[in-house]
Design an enzyme around this catalytic site. Structure first.
Site, PDB file in Angstrom:
ATOM      1  N   ASN A   1       6.734   7.148   1.765  1.00 23.91           N
ATOM      2  CA  ASN A   1       7.843   5.527   2.135  1.00 23.91           C
ATOM      3  C   ASN A   1       7.925   4.762   0.250  1.00 23.91           C
ATOM      4  O   ASN A   1       7.699   5.464  -0.538  1.00 23.91           O
ATOM      5  CB  ASN A   1       6.077   5.252   1.709  1.00 23.91           C
ATOM      6  CG  ASN A   1       5.893   3.656   1.429  1.00 23.91           C
ATOM      7  OD1 ASN A   1       7.114   2.353   0.630  1.00 23.91           O
ATOM      8  ND2 ASN A   1       4.596   3.133   0.881  1.00 23.91           N
TER       9      ASN A   1
ATOM     10  N   LYS B   1       9.023   2.099  -0.527  1.00 26.09           N
ATOM     11  CA  LYS B   1       8.230   0.963  -1.193  1.00 26.09           C
ATOM     12  C   LYS B   1      10.063  -0.166  -1.795  1.00 26.09           C
ATOM     13  O   LYS B   1      10.548   0.336  -1.341  1.00 26.09           O
ATOM     14  CB  LYS B   1       7.878   1.486  -3.047  1.00 26.09           C
ATOM     15  CG  LYS B   1       6.362   1.812  -1.993  1.00 26.09           C
ATOM     16  CD  LYS B   1       5.337   2.506  -3.160  1.00 26.09           C
ATOM     17  CE  LYS B   1       4.209   3.325  -2.941  1.00 26.09           C
ATOM     18  NZ  LYS B   1       3.154   2.983  -3.820  1.00 26.09           N
TER      19      LYS B   1
ATOM     20  N   HIS C   1      -0.840  -1.056   3.778  1.00 22.44           N
ATOM     21  CA  HIS C   1      -0.608  -0.742   2.733  1.00 22.44           C
ATOM     22  C   HIS C   1      -1.378  -2.095   1.561  1.00 22.44           C
ATOM     23  O   HIS C   1      -1.642  -3.185   1.518  1.00 22.44           O
ATOM     24  CB  HIS C   1       0.942  -0.731   2.241  1.00 22.44           C
ATOM     25  CG  HIS C   1       0.916   0.117   0.929  1.00 22.44           C
ATOM     26  ND1 HIS C   1       0.723  -0.063  -0.260  1.00 22.44           N
ATOM     27  CD2 HIS C   1       1.215   1.479   0.633  1.00 22.44           C
ATOM     28  CE1 HIS C   1       1.051   0.782  -0.821  1.00 22.44           C
ATOM     29  NE2 HIS C   1       1.305   2.011  -0.114  1.00 22.44           N
TER      30      HIS C   1
ATOM     31  N   GLU D   1      -5.594   5.745   2.334  1.00 27.84           N
ATOM     32  CA  GLU D   1      -5.261   5.882   1.155  1.00 27.84           C
ATOM     33  C   GLU D   1      -6.166   5.357  -0.009  1.00 27.84           C
ATOM     34  O   GLU D   1      -6.024   4.161  -0.201  1.00 27.84           O
ATOM     35  CB  GLU D   1      -3.936   4.811   1.514  1.00 27.84           C
ATOM     36  CG  GLU D   1      -2.781   5.423   1.781  1.00 27.84           C
ATOM     37  CD  GLU D   1      -1.429   5.727   1.486  1.00 27.84           C
ATOM     38  OE1 GLU D   1      -0.390   5.835   0.645  1.00 27.84           O
ATOM     39  OE2 GLU D   1      -1.148   3.750   1.458  1.00 27.84           O
TER      40      GLU D   1
HETATM   41  P1  PGA Z   1       2.191   7.656  -4.177  1.00 27.99           P
HETATM   42  O1  PGA Z   1       2.226   6.087  -3.181  1.00 27.99           O
HETATM   43  O2  PGA Z   1       2.397   9.222  -3.650  1.00 27.99           O
HETATM   44  O3  PGA Z   1       3.491   6.991  -5.633  1.00 27.99           O
HETATM   45  O4  PGA Z   1       0.927   7.974  -4.940  1.00 27.99           O
HETATM   46  C1  PGA Z   1       1.067   6.719  -1.637  1.00 27.99           C
HETATM   47  C2  PGA Z   1       1.726   5.641  -1.265  1.00 27.99           C
HETATM   48  O5  PGA Z   1       1.073   4.026  -1.510  1.00 27.99           O
HETATM   49  O6  PGA Z   1       2.144   5.193  -0.465  1.00 27.99           O
END
Ligand code: PGA
Length: 247
Positions: free
Chosen positions: A7, A9, A96, A165
Site C-alpha cells: 500500500n 499511500k 483502511h 491492521e
Molecule cells: P505500515 O502501514 O506497514 O507502514 O505500518 C500499513 C498500512 O497502513 O497498510
C-alpha cells in the site's frame, strides 16, 4: 496461496514504476515458490499507467479507496469502482483506518464493498482496533462488529480478502506478539466462518511489516499474507519480506 500487498499511500510519480519493475523481475524468477500473489496499490494517479505496463505480468494493481455509488456522477474528485476497473485495477482497499479516521462509517463501507463487487473489482477489507480499544480489552468486540456490519453471506468470498491492521501498529514499529496475533487471526476466521460458512476469505496481517518483523509471524499458518505500507516503497525492503517469509 499467500498475498503480499503493498500500500503506497500518498507516494509515487510515474517513474516510481522502476520500483515495481525490480519487484517484478524478482517475482518472475522466483518460480520455486510461485504460490503467492503480489498486489500493489499506488495512488489513483498511477493506476492506469501501471496497470497497462503490468497487464501481461504477474503483479496486480489495485486502488487504495473508491467512491460508494454511481458509475459516473457530478461528485467532484470522486472515483468509482467502475472507473477503477476500467483503468486496470483488480482490487481496491476498503476501510483502511486512514479512511475510517476521515469519517468512513460501516454503512458507507458496506456500500463501497457492494459497489466494488458489483463492478467486478475485488476488495481488501481492512479492520483493526485502536490502542485504547486494545487496552480496554475490546479487540474482539470491535473486530466482530466491523466484520458483521459490512460483510454478508451473499458476497462472493472468492473476491474478498480481509486485512487485520491494528491501528496502533500502523507505521509505529509496535507489533502484536506472536501469541496475540495467532489468537486474533483465529478469532477473525471464526467470525468469517459464521458469515460465509464454507469458503472463507484469506486473512492478512498489516502494521509495521518489514523484513525483520515478518520472521516473527512466518510460522503462523493461519496468516494468509501481509499488507505492507512503508516497506513497500522500496523494492529491496519488499523483496526482503518475501525472502524472509519463505526462508
Ligand atoms: P505500515 O502501514 O506497514 O507502514 O505500518 C500499513 C498500512 O497502513 O497498510
Amino acid at each position: 496461496m499467500r498475498y503480499f500487498i503493498g500500500n503506497w499511500k500518498m507516494f509515487g510519480v510515474p517513474k516510481s514504476i522502476n520500483i515495481l519493475k525490480k519487484i517484478n523481475s524478482f517475482y518472475s524468477k522466483d518460480i520455486k515458490r510461485s504460490n503467492y500473489r503480489i498486489i500493489i496499490t499506488p495512488p489513483y494517479t498511477l493506476i492506469g499507467n501501471y496497470s497497462n505496463y503490468f497487464k501481461k505480468k504477474k503483479i496486480l494493481i489495485g486502488s487504495q479507496n473508491c467512491y460508494h455509488k454511481d458509475l459516473f456522477s457530478s461528485n467532484t474528485g470522486a472515483i468509482s469502482p467502475f472507473m477503477l476497473k476500467k483503468s486496470g485495477a483488480t482490487y481496491t482497499l476498503i476501510g483502511h483506518s486512514d479512511n475510517r479516521g476521515e469519517g468512513d462509517t460501516d454503512t458507507l463501507l458496506k456500500d463501497k464493498v457492494k459497489f466494488s463487487l458489483r463492478n467486478n473489482l475485488k476488495i481488501v477489507f481492512c479492520i483493526g482496533e485502536s490502542k485504547k480499544q486494545k487496552k480496554n480489552k475490546q479487540t474482539q468486540t470491535v473486530l466482530k462488529k466491523q466484520l458483521f456490519k459490512v460483510l454478508e453471506k451473499k458476497f462472493n468470498s472468492n473476491n474478498i480478502i480481509v486485512a487485520y491492521e491494528p491501528i496502533w501498529s500502523i507505521g509505529t514499529g509496535e507489533l502484536p506478539t506472536t501469541e496475540e496475533l495467532n489468537k486474533t487471526i483465529k478469532f477473525i476466521k471464526k467470525i468469517l466462518k459464521g458469515i460465509f460458512r464454507k469458503k472463507i476469505p484469506p486473512v492478512l496481517y498489516g502494521g509495521s511489516v518489514d523484513g525483520n518483523s515478518v520472521k516473527l509471524y512466518r510460522d503462523i499458518k493461519e496468516i494468509d499474507g501481509f499488507l505492507i505500507g512503508g516497506a513497500s516503497k522500496s523494492s529491496k525492503k519488499f523483496i526482503d519480506i518475501i525472502r524472509n517469509y519463505y526462508r
